[in-house]
Design a protein around this motif. Structure first.
Motif, PDB file in Angstrom:
ATOM      1  N   ARG A 574       0.769  -1.186  -0.069  1.00  0.00           N
ATOM      2  CA  ARG A 574       0.059  -0.022  -0.005  1.00  0.00           C
ATOM      3  C   ARG A 574       0.875   1.298   0.114  1.00  0.00           C
ATOM      4  O   ARG A 574       0.540   2.120  -0.798  1.00  0.00           O
ATOM      5  CB  ARG A 574      -1.105   0.059   1.110  1.00  0.00           C
ATOM      6  CG  ARG A 574      -1.880  -1.035   0.854  1.00  0.00           C
ATOM      7  CD  ARG A 574      -3.188  -0.783   1.709  1.00  0.00           C
ATOM      8  NE  ARG A 574      -3.838  -1.867   1.935  1.00  0.00           N
ATOM      9  CZ  ARG A 574      -4.973  -2.237   3.046  1.00  0.00           C
ATOM     10  NH1 ARG A 574      -5.047  -1.140   3.882  1.00  0.00           N
ATOM     11  NH2 ARG A 574      -5.463  -3.052   3.310  1.00  0.00           N
ATOM     12  N   PRO A 575       2.010   1.380   0.957  1.00  0.00           N
ATOM     13  CA  PRO A 575       2.685   2.569   0.813  1.00  0.00           C
ATOM     14  C   PRO A 575       3.343   2.757  -0.686  1.00  0.00           C
ATOM     15  O   PRO A 575       3.414   3.990  -1.086  1.00  0.00           O
ATOM     16  CB  PRO A 575       3.861   2.159   1.823  1.00  0.00           C
ATOM     17  CG  PRO A 575       3.202   1.425   2.797  1.00  0.00           C
ATOM     18  CD  PRO A 575       2.289   0.679   1.820  1.00  0.00           C
ATOM     19  N   PHE A 576       3.871   1.442  -1.220  1.00  0.00           N
ATOM     20  CA  PHE A 576       4.179   1.675  -2.663  1.00  0.00           C
ATOM     21  C   PHE A 576       3.275   2.162  -3.654  1.00  0.00           C
ATOM     22  O   PHE A 576       3.634   3.239  -4.508  1.00  0.00           O
ATOM     23  CB  PHE A 576       4.747   0.275  -2.971  1.00  0.00           C
ATOM     24  CG  PHE A 576       5.454   0.289  -4.345  1.00  0.00           C
ATOM     25  CD1 PHE A 576       6.875   0.629  -4.566  1.00  0.00           C
ATOM     26  CD2 PHE A 576       4.637  -0.086  -5.495  1.00  0.00           C
ATOM     27  CE1 PHE A 576       7.412   0.899  -5.745  1.00  0.00           C
ATOM     28  CE2 PHE A 576       5.513  -0.084  -6.695  1.00  0.00           C
ATOM     29  CZ  PHE A 576       6.756   0.341  -6.863  1.00  0.00           C
ATOM     30  N   ALA A 578       0.719   3.941  -2.784  1.00  0.00           N
ATOM     31  CA  ALA A 578       0.674   5.398  -2.482  1.00  0.00           C
ATOM     32  C   ALA A 578       1.711   6.252  -3.146  1.00  0.00           C
ATOM     33  O   ALA A 578       1.379   7.304  -3.711  1.00  0.00           O
ATOM     34  CB  ALA A 578       0.138   5.631  -1.053  1.00  0.00           C
ATOM     35  N   VAL A 579       2.785   5.833  -2.736  1.00  0.00           N
ATOM     36  CA  VAL A 579       3.991   6.490  -3.369  1.00  0.00           C
ATOM     37  C   VAL A 579       4.054   6.845  -4.911  1.00  0.00           C
ATOM     38  O   VAL A 579       4.144   7.868  -5.587  1.00  0.00           O
ATOM     39  CB  VAL A 579       5.418   6.158  -2.844  1.00  0.00           C
ATOM     40  CG1 VAL A 579       6.542   6.834  -3.473  1.00  0.00           C
ATOM     41  CG2 VAL A 579       5.629   6.169  -1.317  1.00  0.00           C
ATOM     42  N   ALA A 580       3.553   5.502  -5.729  1.00  0.00           N
ATOM     43  CA  ALA A 580       3.647   5.506  -7.001  1.00  0.00           C
ATOM     44  C   ALA A 580       2.520   6.734  -7.303  1.00  0.00           C
ATOM     45  O   ALA A 580       2.808   7.266  -8.485  1.00  0.00           O
ATOM     46  CB  ALA A 580       3.349   4.162  -7.444  1.00  0.00           C
ATOM     47  N   LEU A 582       1.405   9.217  -5.842  1.00  0.00           N
ATOM     48  CA  LEU A 582       2.040  10.433  -5.937  1.00  0.00           C
ATOM     49  C   LEU A 582       2.870  11.028  -6.834  1.00  0.00           C
ATOM     50  O   LEU A 582       2.925  11.984  -7.487  1.00  0.00           O
ATOM     51  CB  LEU A 582       2.683  10.700  -4.399  1.00  0.00           C
ATOM     52  CG  LEU A 582       1.948  10.951  -3.251  1.00  0.00           C
ATOM     53  CD1 LEU A 582       2.751  10.930  -1.878  1.00  0.00           C
ATOM     54  CD2 LEU A 582       1.210  12.294  -3.550  1.00  0.00           C
ATOM     55  N   LEU A 583       3.824  10.135  -7.215  1.00  0.00           N
ATOM     56  CA  LEU A 583       4.915  10.445  -8.289  1.00  0.00           C
ATOM     57  C   LEU A 583       4.394  10.524  -9.792  1.00  0.00           C
ATOM     58  O   LEU A 583       4.965  10.981 -10.384  1.00  0.00           O
ATOM     59  CB  LEU A 583       5.804   9.215  -8.094  1.00  0.00           C
ATOM     60  CG  LEU A 583       7.107   9.236  -7.092  1.00  0.00           C
ATOM     61  CD1 LEU A 583       7.899   8.449  -7.018  1.00  0.00           C
ATOM     62  CD2 LEU A 583       7.568  10.724  -6.727  1.00  0.00           C
ATOM     63  N   ARG A 584       3.027   9.956  -9.823  1.00  0.00           N
ATOM     64  CA  ARG A 584       2.443  10.024 -11.097  1.00  0.00           C
ATOM     65  C   ARG A 584       2.649  11.361 -11.665  1.00  0.00           C
ATOM     66  O   ARG A 584       2.597  11.695 -12.863  1.00  0.00           O
ATOM     67  CB  ARG A 584       1.157   9.461 -10.984  1.00  0.00           C
ATOM     68  CG  ARG A 584       0.692   8.899 -12.470  1.00  0.00           C
ATOM     69  CD  ARG A 584      -0.565   8.177 -12.382  1.00  0.00           C
ATOM     70  NE  ARG A 584      -0.753   7.742 -13.598  1.00  0.00           N
ATOM     71  CZ  ARG A 584      -1.543   6.537 -13.906  1.00  0.00           C
ATOM     72  NH1 ARG A 584      -2.006   6.107 -13.146  1.00  0.00           N
ATOM     73  NH2 ARG A 584      -1.897   6.375 -15.146  1.00  0.00           N
ATOM     74  N   ASP A 586       4.273  13.769 -10.428  1.00  0.00           N
ATOM     75  CA  ASP A 586       5.376  14.550  -9.624  1.00  0.00           C
ATOM     76  C   ASP A 586       5.990  15.603 -10.700  1.00  0.00           C
ATOM     77  O   ASP A 586       6.445  15.002 -11.861  1.00  0.00           O
ATOM     78  CB  ASP A 586       6.317  13.476  -9.233  1.00  0.00           C
ATOM     79  CG  ASP A 586       7.077  14.245  -8.061  1.00  0.00           C
ATOM     80  OD1 ASP A 586       6.883  13.953  -6.893  1.00  0.00           O
ATOM     81  OD2 ASP A 586       8.129  14.662  -8.292  1.00  0.00           O
TER      82      ASP A 586
END
Lengths: 635, 487
Positions: A574-576, A578-580, A582-584, A586
Motif C-alpha cells: 500500500r505505501p508503494f 501510494a507513493v507511485a 503521488l509520483l505520477r 510529480d
C-alpha cells in the motif's frame, strides 16, 4: 563403457531440453498432440539418459580434481572481464542433474496424460522443457554469472507456468506475486555477486571460493555480508521466511508444474546455492546461525499452516516450505551433505505427493477442497497406495522410508554439530510431529471415510507408472545413506565428500544418537496416531476446536499463513502504491521530459537541414570539408 | 609481376566474368521472371566464396600481388566474405520484389556483382590508385542501382543527388590523394607510411591531404556532415538496393578507412583523431535525433544507418587493436540486423503499394506473429539490447573506447542508444500494441515470398546466434588485425 560415457559432452544435458523448447515453441502449435508429447517428454528423457551416462563415467572413473569441466566458449571477453560459457560436473551437481532429469522426466510423462485436454498443450511442454534446460544450466554452471542466468531463467519459467491459465486474472496475479517476491531475493543475490566480483575479481565458482577461503578471515564483515546476501537470494527462491508468501499462491499453476518447479527442483535451488557457496558461509558464523534460525522458524510456521489448509495443493505447498526449512536447518549447522540428501529424498516424495494429488484432482473434475473428497481408497487404489507411501516418507516413518533417513541426519547434526543446539533439535523434532499430523490428516480425509466426490475418470498408465516409480524411489532412495546404528551405509556422503565437508561434531556420542533417533521415531508415530484419532476416530474434536473462539482465531491465522500477506500488504504494497500515485504527477518527471523536449526540438531543427535540395547539401558538404581541414591542421 | 600473381586474384577475375555472364544470361532467362538469373548470380557469389577459400587466402602473412597494387590478407578476406554474404542475402530478397515491380533481374544482379568487384578491390587495395579505382567501380554501380526503377521519380531523384554529391566528394578525395602523392612521392600505402615518419609532422600540405582523404571516407560511410545524400538516396532507391547499400558499401568503406587511418596514417593519429571524434559524436547525435520523427520506415532506417556509422567510428577513434576488431565485428553484426529489417519492409505491402509507412506495421503481431517477432529481433538488435548481436557489437566498441580513454564519446553513444530505442520501438509499439486501422478494409499484409522469407530467417538466426555465441566471429575479426601492422 566408462570411456564412452566420459567422452559424452556434458552440454548435451541442458541442450536437449533446450532443443525441445525451440522445436515446440516454433512449430509445436502445428504438431499433433502425440508429437508434442514425444518431443516434450522425449527431450527430457534423453537428457536423463545423458545424465545416467555422465554418472556412469563420473563414478566409474572419478576425475582427480573431483570436477569434470567443459569449456564451451567465451561469451563476453572485454578487458579483464571474461564470462565463459563453461559447465562443470562435480558430485553435487551430479546429484542435482540426476534429480532434475529423472524426476523431471517422470513428471513430463505424467503431464502427457494430465494435460491431454488442455488447448495449449504445446505451450505447456515448451515452457516445461525451457524450465528443465534453465534448471540444468543453473546446476551445471561453472561461474556464478551463468548460475545467475539459469536462476533468472527458472524464475521466468515459473512465472509463465504459474500463470499458465492466464484467462483467470487470479492466476496472473499469483504469477506476478511469485515473480516480484523472488525478485527481492534475486536483488540481494545480484548484489552478493557484484561484491564477490569486486573483491575476488572473478565469478568463477571454484576460483572465487578458493580466493575467499584464502583472503577473508572467519567472521570478517565482508564474508558475513556476502553470505547474508546470498542467503537473501536463497530465501526468495526457496520460499523461506520472510519471503515464503509466494509459494502457496503459486499453486495456481497446473499440478505437474507444482510438482516439478514448486516442490522438486526450482524451490530447492536456494539450498543448492548455499551448498555451492558453503565456503563463504563457513567464513561467516553469523550467517550460518541465521540460516539455521530461518530454517527452524520456517519449518515450524509452515508446519502449523499446513495443519489447517483445506486445499489439497496448499497443504502440500506449506509442507514444501516446511521441508525446505529442514534443509536450511541442515545447512545452517554445517550438515551440507545431509541437506542435499534431504533435498533429493524430498524431490522424490514431494513430486509423488503432488502427482498423486493431481490424479485425485482430475478424477474429481478439478476439485481441490479436501473436504469434498473422501473414501477414495477404494475408487483410486493405485493413487491411494502410492500417496500413502509418499505421505509416510514425508512424515519420516521410521526405518522404511527415505524421508526418515534424510531427516534423521539433519536432526542429529542439529543436535551434535558445533553450531547446533538442543533448541534447533527441538524445533526440528516439533516439526516432525506437525509433519506426521498434517501428512496423515491429508491421507485420512482424502482416502478414508465416506465418499463425498464423484470419480469421473480413472488415471491411466501414463499417470500410474510415474507414481509407482516415484513411490519406489521414496522408499529405496533413503538406503544410500544410513546412520551408524542401522547398517552405516555411507555411499551418498562418500560421493559428496570431495565437494562438501562433513559437519564438525564434538559431542558425538553413539548412545545419544540412538536415543534421539528413538525419540524422533516415537514422535512421528505419535503424530500418525494422533492424526488417526482426530480425523478418523473422533472427527468431532477438530471441529469443536475450530468452533471455539481461540481455535477459530488460530485456524484463521494459520490458514492465511500467519497473516504475512496482510502484513506485507500494509507495510509494503500500500505505501508503494501510494507513493507511485503521488509520483505520477510529480514535478520530478519534468527533468526527464525536458530531456525529451530538447531532443524533440533538436529533431525539428535537424529535419530542416534535410530540405531535399542538392545545393543545400553541397553547401553542407563544403562547409564540412572546411571544418575537417581546420580541425586536422589545427590539432 | 608474374603469372603466379594472378592466382590469388582469381576470385576477383571470376566475379568480373560472372558479372558479364549474368548480364547476358539475363536476356534469355529473364522471360521467366528474375528468379533464375538471381539464382545464377547467387551461385556465382557462392563460387567466389569457394575460390577465396581455395586460392584467395593469404598462405602466411599479407601477400602483395600485381605490382604491389593489391594485398591479400585476412583483413581483406573478412570483408570480402561479408560483402558476399550481404550481396547474396540482398539478391535473394530482391527476386520477388523485382518481379512484382516488373523490372528485370539480369542487369540488377550484374550491377550488384560489379559493385562487389569494386568492393573487393577496396578491401584489398594496397595503393591509393587501386583503392580509388575500386571505390569508383563500386560507386558507379551503386548510382545506377539507386536509380534502377527508372519510371519512378523518387528513384531517379535519389540517384541524381547521390551521383552529383558523390562525384563532388570523389573530386575532393582525389585532390587529397594528389596532395599526399605530392608530399610523399608515392601512392603505395607502405611507402607512404614509411615516408610519413620522415616528413615533418606540421607539413601543411600533407595534413590537408589527410583531411581531404578523411573527408572522402566520411562521405562514403555517411558520417555527419557528409551524410546529406543518405536519406534521399535510401528512401528513393528500390528497397533491396537500400538494404544492400546500407550494408556492403558501408562495410568496405570502413575497411578502406581502417586500412588508411589505422594503418598508413597511424603515425599522424594525433592530427586526425579529433576530427574523427567530432564526426563520430556528431553522427551519433544527428542520426539518432533526426530518426525520431520519421514516418517512412526506409527513411527512419536511413538515419539509423547514419547513427550506426557513428558508433563504428568510435572504434577508429580508439585507435587500438581492440577498437579495430570491434569495427570489423560491428560491421558484420550490423549487416545482418539491417538486412533483416529492410527485408521486412520489402515484404510488407499495403493496398498494392509498398508498406513503407510506420502505420503500415500496425497490428502486424496479430496478423503475422512470426514476422512481427522477427522484426522485433532486428529492432532489439539495432537498439543494442542483449542477447542480440547488436549488444555484443556495441559492447566491444564501448570497451575499446573506454579503454582508450574516450569516456565522453562512449557516454554520448550510450545516451544516443537510449534515444534510438524511441524510434525502433515506435515500430514495435505499432506492431504489438496498435490494432491497425479499423475502417481500413485491407490492412497491410506480409507477402508470402519464400526466398525473401528464408533470407530474413538467416539474418534473424545470425542476429541471435552472434549475440549468444560471439566467440567465432570475435576470433575471426581479431585475425584480421595482423594485416594492418597494428599488432
Amino acid at each position: 563403457m566408462i570411456d564412452v560415457c566420459r567422452s559424452l559432452p556434458i552440454w548435451l544435458i541442458p541442450a536437449l531440453p533446450a532443443a525441445g523448447f525451440v522445436v515446440l515453441a516454433l512449430v509445436g502449435a502445428r504438431f499433433p498432440r502425440r508429437w508434442v508429447a514425444i518431443v516434450g517428454a522425449g527431450s527430457v528423457g534423453a537428457a536423463a539418459a545423458a545424465t545416467l551416462c555422465t554418472a556412469i563415467g563420473f563414478l566409474g572413473r572419478p576425475p582427480e580434481t573431483g570436477v569434470i569441466e567443459e569449456r564451451l566458449w567465451s561469451w563476453i571477453d572485454v578487458g579483464s572481464f571474461e564470462i565463459g560459457f563453461n559447465l562443470a560436473v562435480d558430485a553435487l551437481s551430479l546429484v542435482m542433474i540426476f534429480v532434475v532429469t529423472f524426476v523431471g522426466f517422470l513428471i513430463h510423462v505424467y503431464s502427457t496424460e494430465y494435460m491431454a485436454d488442455d488447448s495449449a498443450y504445446s505451450r505447456f511442454f515448451a515452457c516445461m522443457n525451457l524450465f528443465v534446460a534453465f534448471m540444468l544450466m543453473l546446476v551445471l554452471a561453472d561461474s556464478l554469472f551463468l548460475l545467475y542466468l539459469g536462476w533468472e531463467g527458472v524464475g521466468l519459467c515459473s512465472y509463465l507456468l504459474i500463470g499458465f491459465w492466464y484467462s483467470d486474472p487470479a492466476n496472473g496475479a499469483a504469477a506476478r506475486k511469485a515473480f516480484i517476491v523472488t525478485r527481492v531475493g534475486d536483488t540481494a543475490f545480484a548484489i552478493a555477486l557484484l561484491l564477490l566480483y569486486k573483491h575476488a575479481g572473478t565469478l568463477d565458482i571454484q576460483a572465487a571460493m578458493a580466493w575467499a577461503a584464502d583472503n577473508w578471515a572467519v567472521g570478517s564483515g565482508i564474508a558475513v555480508a556476502v553470505a547474508l546476501l546470498l542467503l537473501g537470494g536463497a530465501v526468495g527462491k526457496s520460499a523461506q521466511l520472510p519471503l515464503q508468501v509466494w509459494l502457496p499462491d503459486a499453486m495456481a499453476g497446473p499440478t505437474p508444474v507444482s510438482a516439478l518447479i514448486h516442490a522438486a527442483t526450482m524451490v530447492t535451488a536456494g539450498v543448492y546455492l548455499i551448498a555451492r557457496t558453503h565456503v563463504v558461509f563457513e567464513l561467516a558464523p553469523t550467517a550460518m546461525t541465521t540460516v539455521a534460525a530461518v530454517g527452524a522458524a520456517t519449518l515450524l510456521l509452515a508446519g502449523c499452516s499446513a495443519l489447517v489448509q483445506t486445499d489439497i495443493k496448499r497443504v502440500l505447498a506449506y509442507s514444501t516450505i516446511s521441508q525446505i526449512g529442514y534443509m536450511f536447518l541442515g545447512l545452517g549447522v554445517g550438515a551440507w551433505s545431509a541437506a542435499v540428501f534431504h533435498l533429493m529424498t524430498h524431490a522424490f516424495f514431494k513430486a509423488l505427493l503432488f502427482l498423486g494429488a493431481g490424479a485425485v484432482i482430475i478424477s474429481l473434475h478439478h476439485e481441490q477442497d479436501i473436504f469434498k473428497m473422501g473414501g477414495l481408497r477404494r475408487r483410486l487404489p493405485g493413487v491411494f497406495w502410492t500417496f500413502l507411501i509418499g505421505s509416510a516418507s514425508l512424515a519420516a516413518l521410521p526405518l522404511v522410508t527415505a524421508g526418515f533417513y534424510s531427516k534423521d541426519l539433519i536432526l542429529w547434526a542439529a543436535w551434535s554439530s558445533d553450531s547446533g543446539s538442543p533448541w534447533l533439535w527441538a524445533a526440528g523434532a516439533g516439526g516432525a510431529l506437525l509433519t506426521a499430523v498434517y501428512a496423515f490428516r491429508l491421507v485420512f480425509i482424502v482416502f478414508f471415510g465416506d465418499e463425498r466426490g464423484h470419480v469421473e475418470r480413472r488415471p491411466g498408465l501414463l499417470i500410474l507408472v510415474p507414481l509407482t516409480v516415484l513411490a519406489v524411489l521414496s522408499v529405496v532412495g533413503g538406503f544410500v545413506e544410513t546412520p551408524s546404528a542401522l547398517g552405516h551405509v555411507s555411499f551418498f556422503f562418500d560421493l559428496l565428500d570431495p565437494v562438501l565437508p562433513p559437519a564438525h561434531a564434538t559431542v558425538a556420542g553413539h548412545g545419544t544418537e540412538v536415543l534421539l533417533q528413538t525419540v524422533v521415531a516415537a514422535i512421528t508415530l505419535l503424530g500418525v496416531g494422533l492424526a488417526f484419532f482426530l480425523y478418523v476416530r473422533r472427527p468431532a474434536i477438530p471441529a469443536a476446536v475450530k468452533a471455539s473462539p481461540l481455535g477459530a482465531w488460530l485456524c484463521g491465522l494459520w490458514l492465511s499463513g500467519w497473516g504475512f500477506d496482510t502484513l506485507y500488504d500494509r507495510i509494503f504494497v500500500r505505501p508503494f502504491v501510494a507513493v507511485a500515485g503521488l509520483l505520477r504527477a510529480d514535478p520530478l518527471d519534468e527533468i526527464s521530459s525536458s530531456v525529451a523536449r530538447v531532443i524533440a526540438a533538436g529533431n525539428s531543427a535537424l529535419s530542416r537541414t534535410q530540405d531535399g535540395r542538392v545545393r543545400t547539401y553541397a553547401f553542407g558538404i563544403g562547409l564540412g570539408a572546411v571544418i575537417a581541414v581546420a580541425v586536422v591542421v589545427l590539432t | 609481376m608474374s603469372l603466379a600473381d594472378f592466382v590469388p586474384f582469381l576470385p576477383e577475375i571470376f566475379l568480373g566474368c560472372a558479372g558479364f555472364i549474368v548480364l547476358l544470361a539475363g536476356i534469355p532467362l529473364g522471360r521467366r521472371g528474375s528468379r533464375p538469373v538471381i539464382a545464377l548470380a547467387v551461385a556465382a557469389l557462392a563460387a567466389t566464396a569457394v575460390l577465396i577459400f581455395l586460392v584467395g587466402r593469404p598462405a602466411a602473412g599479407p601477400q602483395l600481388i600485381l605490382g604491389d597494387m593489391l594485398v591479400v590478407d585476412q583483413f581483406a578476406v573478412f570483408f570480402k566474405l561479408l560483402v558476399l554474404a550481404a550481396s547474396a542475402l540482398a539478391l535473394v530478397m530482391a527476386a520477388g520484389y523485382l518481379d512484382r515491380a516488373q523490372y528485370s533481374g539480369g542487369e540488377f544482379a550484374s550491377l550488384i556483382l560489379f559493385a562487389d568487384l569494386g568492393m573487393f578491390i577496396m578491401a584489398s587495395g594496397a595503393n591509393l590508385a587501386s583503392l580509388y579505382v575500386g571505390l569508383e567501380l563500386m560507386a558507379l554501380s551503386v548510382y545506377v542501382l539507386v536509380g534502377y526503377f527508372k519510371l519512378e521519380v523518387k528513384s531517379n531523384e535519389g540517384a541524381v543527388k547521390y551521383f552529383v554529391l558523390g562525384a563532388a566528394s570523389s573530386a575532393i578525395l582525389l585532390y587529397g590523394i594528389s596532395l599526399i602523392y605530392g608530399t610523399t612521392g608515392s601512392l603505395d600505402l607502405e611507402t607512404i607510411r614509411v615516408t610519413l615518419a620522415e616528413v615533418p609532422h606540421q607539413n601543411f600540405l600533407l595534413l590537408l591531404g589527410i583531411a581531404l582523404v578523411a573527408f572522402g571516407m566520411l562521405f562514403k560511410v555517411a558520417a555527419v556532415p557528409f551524410h546529406v545524400w543518405t536519406p534521399d538516396a535510401y528512401e528513393g532507391a528500390p528497397t533491396p538496393v537500400t538494404a544492400f547499400i546500407s550494408v556492403a558499401p558501408k562495410a568496405v568503406a570502413f575497411a578502406m578507412f581502417l586500412r588508411l587511418f589505422a594503418g598508413t596514417f597511424a603515425g599522424e593519429v594525433e592530427h586526425w583523431r579529433m576530427l574523427l571524434w567530432i564526426a563520430s559524436a556528431a553522427t551519433m547525435i544527428y542520426g539518432n535525433v533526426a530518426a525520431l520523427t520519421q514516418i517512412n520506415v526506409k527513411r527512419m532506417l536511413a538515419y539509423s544507418s547514419i547513427a550506426h556509422a557513428g558508433y563504428a567510428l568510435m572504434g577508429l577513434v580508439a585507435g587500438s587493436d581492440a577498437g579495430t576488431w570491434a569495427v570489423l565485428m560491428y560491421m558484420a553484426v550490423y549487416a545482418f540486423m539491417n538486412l533483416g529489417a529492410f527485408g521486412f519492409v520489402i515484404l510488407l505491402e499495403s493496398r498494392g503499394y509498398a508498406g513503407e509507412r510506420i502505420e503500415d506495421f500496425a497490428g502486424l503481431a496479430r496478423r503475422h506473429p512470426g514476422a512481427a517477432a522477427g522484426m522485433l529481433i532486428f529492432m532489439l538488435g539495432l537498439a543494442g539490447i542483449p542477447p542480440t548481436a547488436g549488444f555484443m557489437g556495441k559492447l566491444y566498441l564501448w570497451a575499446a573506447t573506454v579503454e582508450a580513454g574516450y569516456i565522453w564519446l562512449a557516454v554520448i553513444s550510450v545516451l544516443m542508444s537510449a534515444v534510438s530505442l524511441y524510434y525502433y520501438f515506435r515500430l514495435v509499439v505499432q506492431m504489438y500494441l496498435k490494432e491497425g486501422d479499423a475502417e481500413d478494409e485491407s490492412p497491410a499484409e506480409m507477402l508470402s515470398d519464400r526466398w525473401a522469407g528464408a533470407a530474413i530467417a538467416v539474418c534473424a538466426v545470425m542476429t541471435l546466434a552472434i549475440g549468444l555465441w560471439p566467440a567465432p566471429l570475435v576470433g575471426w575479426a581479431k585475425s584480421g588485425l595482423s594485416a594492418l601492422g597494428l599488432v
